[in-house]
Design a protein around this motif. Sequence first.
Motif, PDB file in Angstrom:
ATOM      1  N   ASP A 199     -27.845-167.137 -56.984  1.00  0.00           N
ATOM      2  CA  ASP A 199     -27.925-167.034 -58.441  1.00  0.00           C
ATOM      3  C   ASP A 199     -27.206-165.754 -58.863  1.00  0.00           C
ATOM      4  N   PRO A 200     -26.114-165.874 -59.632  1.00  0.00           N
ATOM      5  CA  PRO A 200     -25.337-164.664 -59.950  1.00  0.00           C
ATOM      6  C   PRO A 200     -26.130-163.627 -60.737  1.00  0.00           C
ATOM      7  N   ALA A 201     -27.204-164.083 -61.394  1.00  0.00           N
ATOM      8  CA  ALA A 201     -28.009-163.118 -62.163  1.00  0.00           C
ATOM      9  C   ALA A 201     -28.902-162.293 -61.248  1.00  0.00           C
ATOM     10  N   ALA A 202     -29.171-162.789 -60.067  1.00  0.00           N
ATOM     11  CA  ALA A 202     -30.061-162.074 -59.145  1.00  0.00           C
ATOM     12  C   ALA A 202     -29.487-162.140 -57.728  1.00  0.00           C
ATOM     13  N   PRO A 203     -28.326-161.510 -57.517  1.00  0.00           N
ATOM     14  CA  PRO A 203     -27.633-161.672 -56.231  1.00  0.00           C
ATOM     15  C   PRO A 203     -28.397-161.101 -55.049  1.00  0.00           C
ATOM     16  N   LEU A 204     -29.408-160.263 -55.333  1.00  0.00           N
ATOM     17  CA  LEU A 204     -30.143-159.656 -54.224  1.00  0.00           C
ATOM     18  C   LEU A 204     -31.423-160.420 -53.879  1.00  0.00           C
ATOM     19  N   ASN A 205     -31.504-161.678 -54.294  1.00  0.00           N
ATOM     20  CA  ASN A 205     -32.646-162.481 -53.869  1.00  0.00           C
ATOM     21  C   ASN A 205     -32.396-163.112 -52.503  1.00  0.00           C
ATOM     22  N   GLU A 206     -31.218-163.674 -52.328  1.00  0.00           N
ATOM     23  CA  GLU A 206     -30.889-164.329 -51.068  1.00  0.00           C
ATOM     24  C   GLU A 206     -29.728-163.598 -50.439  1.00  0.00           C
ATOM     25  N   ILE A 207     -29.965-163.098 -49.239  1.00  0.00           N
ATOM     26  CA  ILE A 207     -28.939-162.305 -48.563  1.00  0.00           C
ATOM     27  C   ILE A 207     -28.554-163.027 -47.285  1.00  0.00           C
ATOM     28  N   VAL A 208     -27.264-163.274 -47.120  1.00  0.00           N
ATOM     29  CA  VAL A 208     -26.839-163.953 -45.894  1.00  0.00           C
ATOM     30  C   VAL A 208     -26.611-162.911 -44.800  1.00  0.00           C
ATOM     31  N   VAL A 209     -27.074-163.211 -43.602  1.00  0.00           N
ATOM     32  CA  VAL A 209     -26.922-162.285 -42.490  1.00  0.00           C
ATOM     33  C   VAL A 209     -25.755-162.782 -41.633  1.00  0.00           C
ATOM     34  N   LYS A 249     -34.610-149.213 -36.714  1.00  0.00           N
ATOM     35  CA  LYS A 249     -34.472-148.084 -37.650  1.00  0.00           C
ATOM     36  C   LYS A 249     -33.442-148.409 -38.733  1.00  0.00           C
ATOM     37  N   ALA A 250     -32.311-149.005 -38.325  1.00  0.00           N
ATOM     38  CA  ALA A 250     -31.284-149.351 -39.323  1.00  0.00           C
ATOM     39  C   ALA A 250     -31.822-150.414 -40.276  1.00  0.00           C
ATOM     40  N   ALA A 251     -32.583-151.384 -39.757  1.00  0.00           N
ATOM     41  CA  ALA A 251     -33.101-152.476 -40.597  1.00  0.00           C
ATOM     42  C   ALA A 251     -34.161-151.963 -41.563  1.00  0.00           C
ATOM     43  N   THR A 252     -35.049-151.094 -41.084  1.00  0.00           N
ATOM     44  CA  THR A 252     -36.090-150.546 -41.963  1.00  0.00           C
ATOM     45  C   THR A 252     -35.447-149.781 -43.117  1.00  0.00           C
ATOM     46  N   ALA A 253     -34.454-148.955 -42.770  1.00  0.00           N
ATOM     47  CA  ALA A 253     -33.772-148.173 -43.813  1.00  0.00           C
ATOM     48  C   ALA A 253     -33.029-149.116 -44.770  1.00  0.00           C
ATOM     49  N   MET A 254     -32.439-150.189 -44.236  1.00  0.00           N
ATOM     50  CA  MET A 254     -31.700-151.120 -45.104  1.00  0.00           C
ATOM     51  C   MET A 254     -32.638-151.837 -46.060  1.00  0.00           C
ATOM     52  N   ILE A 255     -33.796-152.244 -45.580  1.00  0.00           N
ATOM     53  CA  ILE A 255     -34.739-152.944 -46.470  1.00  0.00           C
ATOM     54  C   ILE A 255     -35.219-151.996 -47.576  1.00  0.00           C
ATOM     55  N   GLU A 256     -35.384-150.722 -47.241  1.00  0.00           N
ATOM     56  CA  GLU A 256     -35.750-149.745 -48.296  1.00  0.00           C
ATOM     57  C   GLU A 256     -34.629-149.630 -49.332  1.00  0.00           C
ATOM     58  N   ARG A 257     -33.396-149.646 -48.851  1.00  0.00           N
ATOM     59  CA  ARG A 257     -32.253-149.577 -49.791  1.00  0.00           C
ATOM     60  C   ARG A 257     -32.201-150.817 -50.679  1.00  0.00           C
ATOM     61  N   ILE A 258     -32.485-151.988 -50.062  1.00  0.00           N
ATOM     62  CA  ILE A 258     -32.469-153.238 -50.839  1.00  0.00           C
ATOM     63  C   ILE A 258     -33.582-153.200 -51.889  1.00  0.00           C
ATOM     64  N   ASP A 259     -34.760-152.711 -51.507  1.00  0.00           N
ATOM     65  CA  ASP A 259     -35.857-152.567 -52.475  1.00  0.00           C
ATOM     66  C   ASP A 259     -35.395-151.720 -53.666  1.00  0.00           C
TER      67      ASP A 259
END
Length: 235
Positions: free
Chosen positions: A3-13, A219-229
């Motif tokens: 959804d372009p209005a909420a691009p940070l809802n679904e993140i492709v890995v 450690k990288a993932a925990t920090a990334m999820i904080e950034r995404i939040d």
Amino acid sequence: MTDPAAPLNEIVVATGNPHKVRELNAMLTSGQGRAGLRFRSLADLPGGPWTEPVEDGGTFEANAAIKARSYAQQTGMVCLADDSGLMVDALGGAPGVISSHYATDGKETGLSREERDAANNLRLIADIAHVAEPDRTARFVCVMVLALPSEGGESTILARTRGEFVGRIGMPGPSPQGGVPRGTHGFGYDPLFLVAPSHEQTSAELDPAVKNAVSHRAKAATAMIERIDALRASE
Ligand code: IMP
């Protein structure tokens, strides 16, 4: 497509490994205000097959960015990519970005992952044979990059995080006397890597749940999820 209005809802890995995606999704359950956020695997998206970009960056940061940008543009979704490897101080940071193909100086081969791991470990033991135990310091490094696609332009890097897992490369020898390789868990260089600060166990001897809680990737993932939040909070 997101959804372009909420691009940070679904993140492709940027991985075909469903295990990595499951692990990231499991990390989301502990946070507040994460409704609607989930990670998806490239393999589960309609629209493939995707074109694998050439990872010719000289650093973990550059390679993770190449992958994140490429798959963000191909899928039209915000994309998370990682790059990881081992850096040995006495070898000037080698194997570094060629960690997975160290035995062949970075060249791709038709070998299986297990065969490559075995050859890489033999090469590493040979390359640091002259280095005394206290100087065999090393670290696993993981860099994660989050990229936002753009229509017809260059994708934007939204966040970049780095995690390190510190230790040293053990001396080869019989396991009962503390020599390496040792341990049956993990992959890659784990049987050679003595975990700091005690240097008593290799990362292949750690319970996988313990390694997954303290590793460079965690450690990288925990920090990334904080950034995404934080990015979601400011959307
Ligand atoms: P990739 O980023 O998953 O492709 O990992 C690159 C390479 O770095 C692997 O093939 C391993 O050789 C090495 N590596 C990365 N993380 C680890 C780890 O946790 N344990 C052992 N080796 C690792």
